[in-house]
Motif scaffolding. Structure first.
Motif, mmCIF file in Angstrom:
data_model
loop_
_atom_site.group_PDB
_atom_site.id
_atom_site.type_symbol
_atom_site.label_atom_id
_atom_site.label_comp_id
_atom_site.label_asym_id
_atom_site.label_seq_id
_atom_site.Cartn_x
_atom_site.Cartn_y
_atom_site.Cartn_z
ATOM 1 N N SER A 14 -15.815 10.089 15.480
ATOM 2 C CA SER A 14 -15.959 8.768 16.119
ATOM 3 C C SER A 14 -15.945 8.906 17.643
ATOM 4 O O SER A 14 -16.709 8.224 18.343
ATOM 5 C CB SER A 14 -14.864 7.811 15.652
ATOM 6 O OG SER A 14 -13.592 8.285 16.043
ATOM 7 N N TYR A 92 -13.502 2.119 16.092
ATOM 8 C CA TYR A 92 -12.311 2.195 15.257
ATOM 9 C C TYR A 92 -11.605 0.840 15.301
ATOM 10 O O TYR A 92 -11.265 0.345 16.374
ATOM 11 C CB TYR A 92 -11.345 3.272 15.758
ATOM 12 C CG TYR A 92 -10.887 4.217 14.673
ATOM 13 C CD1 TYR A 92 -11.602 5.386 14.402
ATOM 14 C CD2 TYR A 92 -9.759 3.932 13.920
ATOM 15 C CE1 TYR A 92 -11.167 6.256 13.414
ATOM 16 C CE2 TYR A 92 -9.327 4.802 12.931
ATOM 17 C CZ TYR A 92 -10.029 5.957 12.677
ATOM 18 O OH TYR A 92 -9.607 6.811 11.707
ATOM 19 N N GLY A 122 -15.099 4.831 9.358
ATOM 20 C CA GLY A 122 -14.800 5.409 8.041
ATOM 21 C C GLY A 122 -13.335 5.530 7.782
ATOM 22 O O GLY A 122 -12.779 4.802 6.951
ATOM 23 N N LYS A 211 -11.420 16.806 3.713
ATOM 24 C CA LYS A 211 -12.620 17.652 3.866
ATOM 25 C C LYS A 211 -12.744 18.662 2.724
ATOM 26 O O LYS A 211 -13.737 19.388 2.660
ATOM 27 C CB LYS A 211 -12.591 18.395 5.219
ATOM 28 C CG LYS A 211 -12.475 17.487 6.429
ATOM 29 C CD LYS A 211 -13.751 16.702 6.667
ATOM 30 C CE LYS A 211 -13.569 15.674 7.756
ATOM 31 N NZ LYS A 211 -14.721 14.823 7.951
ATOM 32 N N LYS A 281 -14.233 12.345 0.950
ATOM 33 C CA LYS A 281 -14.733 11.076 1.501
ATOM 34 C C LYS A 281 -15.437 11.403 2.809
ATOM 35 O O LYS A 281 -14.988 12.263 3.557
ATOM 36 C CB LYS A 281 -13.573 10.127 1.803
ATOM 37 C CG LYS A 281 -12.961 9.475 0.579
ATOM 38 C CD LYS A 281 -12.119 8.281 1.012
ATOM 39 C CE LYS A 281 -11.766 7.362 -0.139
ATOM 40 N NZ LYS A 281 -10.717 7.890 -0.995
ATOM 41 N N GLY A 285 -20.808 11.735 8.026
ATOM 42 C CA GLY A 285 -20.927 13.201 8.028
ATOM 43 C C GLY A 285 -21.706 13.666 9.250
ATOM 44 O O GLY A 285 -22.732 14.330 9.137
HETATM 45 O O1 GMT Z 1 -13.262 12.594 9.351
HETATM 46 C C1 GMT Z 1 -13.411 13.038 10.478
HETATM 47 O O2 GMT Z 1 -13.854 14.150 10.713
HETATM 48 C C2 GMT Z 1 -13.000 12.228 11.679
HETATM 49 C C3 GMT Z 1 -13.468 10.804 11.552
HETATM 50 C C4 GMT Z 1 -13.224 10.033 12.841
HETATM 51 O O3 GMT Z 1 -12.643 8.979 12.721
HETATM 52 O O4 GMT Z 1 -13.637 10.450 13.912
HETATM 53 O O5 GMT Z 1 -14.851 10.805 11.202
HETATM 54 C C5 GMT Z 1 -15.378 9.593 10.703
HETATM 55 O O6 GMT Z 1 -16.332 9.130 11.656
HETATM 56 C C6 GMT Z 1 -17.457 10.003 11.844
HETATM 57 C C7 GMT Z 1 -18.350 9.407 12.927
HETATM 58 O O7 GMT Z 1 -18.848 8.170 12.559
HETATM 59 C C8 GMT Z 1 -18.204 10.189 10.519
HETATM 60 O O8 GMT Z 1 -19.296 11.058 10.694
HETATM 61 C C9 GMT Z 1 -17.238 10.772 9.467
HETATM 62 O O9 GMT Z 1 -17.931 10.840 8.230
HETATM 63 C C10 GMT Z 1 -16.027 9.876 9.334
HETATM 64 N N1 GMT Z 1 -15.027 10.503 8.461
HETATM 65 C C11 GMT Z 1 -14.719 10.018 7.241
HETATM 66 O O10 GMT Z 1 -15.232 9.029 6.759
HETATM 67 C C12 GMT Z 1 -13.700 10.786 6.475
#
Ligand code: GMT
Length: 375
Positions: A14, A92, A122, A211, A281, A285
């Protein structure tokens, strides 16, 4: 426009998306102000159009928990007034949208209208948000945002299923600057990592349980039994030790390199042959998209938004979560011949082009226009 961006400035997806968005917006003529507790990791350069405002929470012994949301909303009020900010974009829901809404209300008292766009990434929804404990605050933050976007259709569906959402959520997928991910870098230094006959398999994440990093090791173990290969594990996180122990147990310690956090992911990807992302989840990605943009095919699970990014049989393959045998079988099929690998590499990069910055950032600009008009 003058846009304030709030995000988690660390190695998470994010934060990377928010930072890249800010850079792209500045290149398109907008003035961007990052308001975070630390300068975002990928924000190497500040420019005439990019500013960074640090949120510091003074340590006060009375507070058992230091009130970050309070500090953030106060900083936002000051920044908006000082720089005549037109719009706030928070990445977020918690606590950013929550703090953003407080800032919005404080500014309203002074006759200043601050439209707020919230992007759901996410983990705020699927992992944290659906803890009953946070649900009222997340629902409130979503419904009080002027426009809410999600990074995939899957995340939009999850949000609508888990929360009572009043307005339509816009899907704006994550993006990648194709020009920055050039698979033909000349300074790849592949030979530092592996022997010429070895295929290089890569995984990049924050090595958390979600992961399924032990599945990465399981898949790699099956691959290396069929073809010579090395595994590069990039990132730091709580599951690292478990993975290291598993490598010792399987006798593949000398074939797995743990590189830790890296700001040179592009370089690592340019000498990778395959990327593994078997997550439990995954709302989008981004790591898979970064790999594809560098011409690296992806073997992933079919969780969440991954099927919207990784196209089965085209940019790589998708399998059910935990189906490590099938993931390994598909990986070996891609690596089995030079021709097949070259075909998948090309297709991976082609698929990534749909998500090029120049196609997606205008979608955010349209969302901003909509939010500004909602006054
Ligand atoms: O899960 C992560 O690696 C970190 C998380 C975050 O909050 O930064 O990633 C989420 O946001 C990313 C950017 O939009 C997505 O590509 C990831 O899929 C998402 N992680 C999950 O949903 C578990």
């Amino acid at each position: 426009m003058k846009i304030a961006i709030v995000c988690y400035p660390t190695f998470g997806g994010s934060g990377v998306v928010a930072t890249e968005l800010g850079i792209a917006l500045s290149e398109r003529g907008h003035e961007v102000h990052f308001v975070t507790y630390k300068q975002p990791v990928r924000l190497e350069l500040l420019s005439k159009k990019i500013f960074f405002h640090e949120v510091s929470v003074p340590d006060y012994p009375l507070f058992h928990y230091q009130p970050y949301e309070l500090a953030l909303s106060s900083k936002l009020v000051d920044t908006v007034k000082l720089h005549n900010i037109d719009l706030l974009h928070v990445h977020y829901a918690i606590p950013h949208a929550y703090a953003g809404y407080m800032a919005k209300k404080m500014l309203e008292e002074e006759g200043i209208y601050l439209p707020m766009v919230t992007t759901l990434h996410g983990t705020d929804i699927t992992l944290v948000g659906n803890h009953e404990f946070y649900k009222p605050a997340v629902t409130f933050s979503i419904n009080k945002s002027d426009v809410v976007t999600s990074v995939s259709q899957s995340l939009k569906d999850d949000t609508n299923r888990l929360f009572t959402v009043e307005d339509d959520i816009k899907v704006v997928p994550n993006f990648i600057d194709m020009a920055k991910h050039n698979p033909s870098f000349t300074d790849c230094q592949r030979d530092l990592m592996a022997e010429p006959q070895e295929h290089i398999i890569t995984h990049v994440s924050n090595l958390r349980k979600v992961k399924r990093v032990t599945d990465v090791i399981e898949v790699f173990d099956r691959i290396q039994k069929k073809i010579p290969a090395k595994l590069l594990m990039v990132g730091e996180g709580p599951e690292k030790e478990t993975c290291e122990e598993l490598c010792i147990e399987k006798g593949i310690k000398n074939k797995v390199v743990f590189l830790g956090n890296s700001s040179e992911v592009g370089k690592i990807l340019c000498f990778s042959d395959l990327f593994l992302l078997p997550s439990e989840k995954e709302s989008f990605g981004l790591a898979a998209l970064e790999a594809m943009a560098s011409g690296v095919p992806v073997i992933s699970s079919n969780a969440g938004g991954l099927p919207e990014v990784n196209k089965n049989g085209v940019s790589g393959y998708l399998s059910d979560v935990g189906n490590v045998d099938e993931m390994a079988k598909n990986a070996v099929s891609i690596l089995s011949s030079k021709e097949t690998l070259a075909k998948f590499k090309k297709q991976a990069r082609e698929t990534a082009k749909t998500f090029d910055t120049k196609n997606i950032v205008p979608l955010y600009e349209a969302v901003y226009e909509q939010a500004v008009k909602m006054k």
